[in-house]
Motif scaffolding. Structure first.
Motif, short mmCIF file in Angstrom:
data_model
loop_
_atom_site.label_atom_id
_atom_site.label_comp_id
_atom_site.label_asym_id
_atom_site.label_seq_id
_atom_site.Cartn_x
_atom_site.Cartn_y
_atom_site.Cartn_z
N CYS A 63 8.43 15.94 32.26
CA CYS A 63 8.35 15.50 30.87
C CYS A 63 9.64 14.80 30.46
CB CYS A 63 8.08 16.68 29.95
SG CYS A 63 6.63 17.64 30.42
N CYS A 73 3.75 17.21 26.66
CA CYS A 73 4.47 16.42 27.65
C CYS A 73 3.92 15.01 27.74
CB CYS A 73 4.38 17.10 29.02
SG CYS A 73 5.10 16.15 30.38
N THR A 74 2.63 14.90 27.92
CA THR A 74 2.03 13.60 28.25
C THR A 74 1.88 12.65 27.07
OG1 THR A 74 -0.19 14.60 28.02
CG2 THR A 74 0.77 14.53 30.24
N GLN A 125 3.50 8.19 26.61
CA GLN A 125 2.69 6.97 26.54
C GLN A 125 3.31 5.92 25.67
OE1 GLN A 125 -1.16 8.38 25.33
NE2 GLN A 125 -1.49 9.41 27.27
#
Length: 182
Positions: free
Chosen positions: A134, A177-178, A182
């Motif tokens: 992350c 985290c994701t 982005q």
């Protein structure tokens, strides 16, 4: 006199033997409470191993789990019967910080144990971890995770080690985290 002494010894032994099961049974039933709530399988969307979490949760009637988001910090509070038992924290910090640095901003206790070269720091009721995946390159930040069972009476550094390692790895799979990447 020897016969009298043996007779007294037998009487004392039989009294002790008779009272032992009774005191054992009353000790357990009088002091022991049950958990009348379901152990969570996730904490605010982060999967946890229920067996690892259970040790830090007390007996009680109701459990509440609630999420709070403040700028770069996400917390999850676990409350049993109106008592805060456990708090999780996910926090973005500038790249290059350490888990020790993160822990020092979260606790006043000495965190004496570490694993994986200091990536994880933990004590009997607190654990801190640095995610590996992350990283927000745009903002130059990395995500850290904490589990603090300050409301729990259970102290077990080995159990906390397992819990913080598995929890941090689940944070790496989460939207916390994701979505930022982005």
């Amino acid at each position: 006199m020897n016969h009298h002494r043996k007779k007294m010894q037998r009487k004392i032994i039989s009294i002790l033997a008779a009272s032992l099961p009774l005191s054992f049974l009353t000790g357990c039933s009088a002091d022991e409470k049950n958990r009348n709530y379901t152990i969570p399988r996730s904490l605010c969307g982060i999967k946890v191993v229920s067996d690892e979490l259970t040790a830090f949760l007390p007996p009680g009637e109701k459990i509440k789990v609630r999420k709070e988001i403040r700028s770069w910090i996400t917390t999850c509070k676990v409350v049993v019967d109106d008592t805060l038992i456990l708090t999780t924290t996910h926090e973005w910090l500038p790249k290059g910080r350490t888990t020790t640095y993160f822990a020092s901003g979260q606790t006043l206790e000495d965190i004496n144990f570490s694993a994986e070269g200091g990536r994880f720091r933990y004590s009997g009721n607190e654990g801190f971890g640095k995610t590996q995946k992350c990283v927000d390159e745009v903002r130059g930040q990395e995500l850290y995770a904490a589990l603090q069972a300050s409301g729990s009476k259970h102290m077990d550094s080995d159990a906390m080690k397992h819990l913080i390692i598995s929890y941090t790895k689940e944070v790496e799979k989460s939207p916390d985290c994701t979505e930022t990447l982005q």
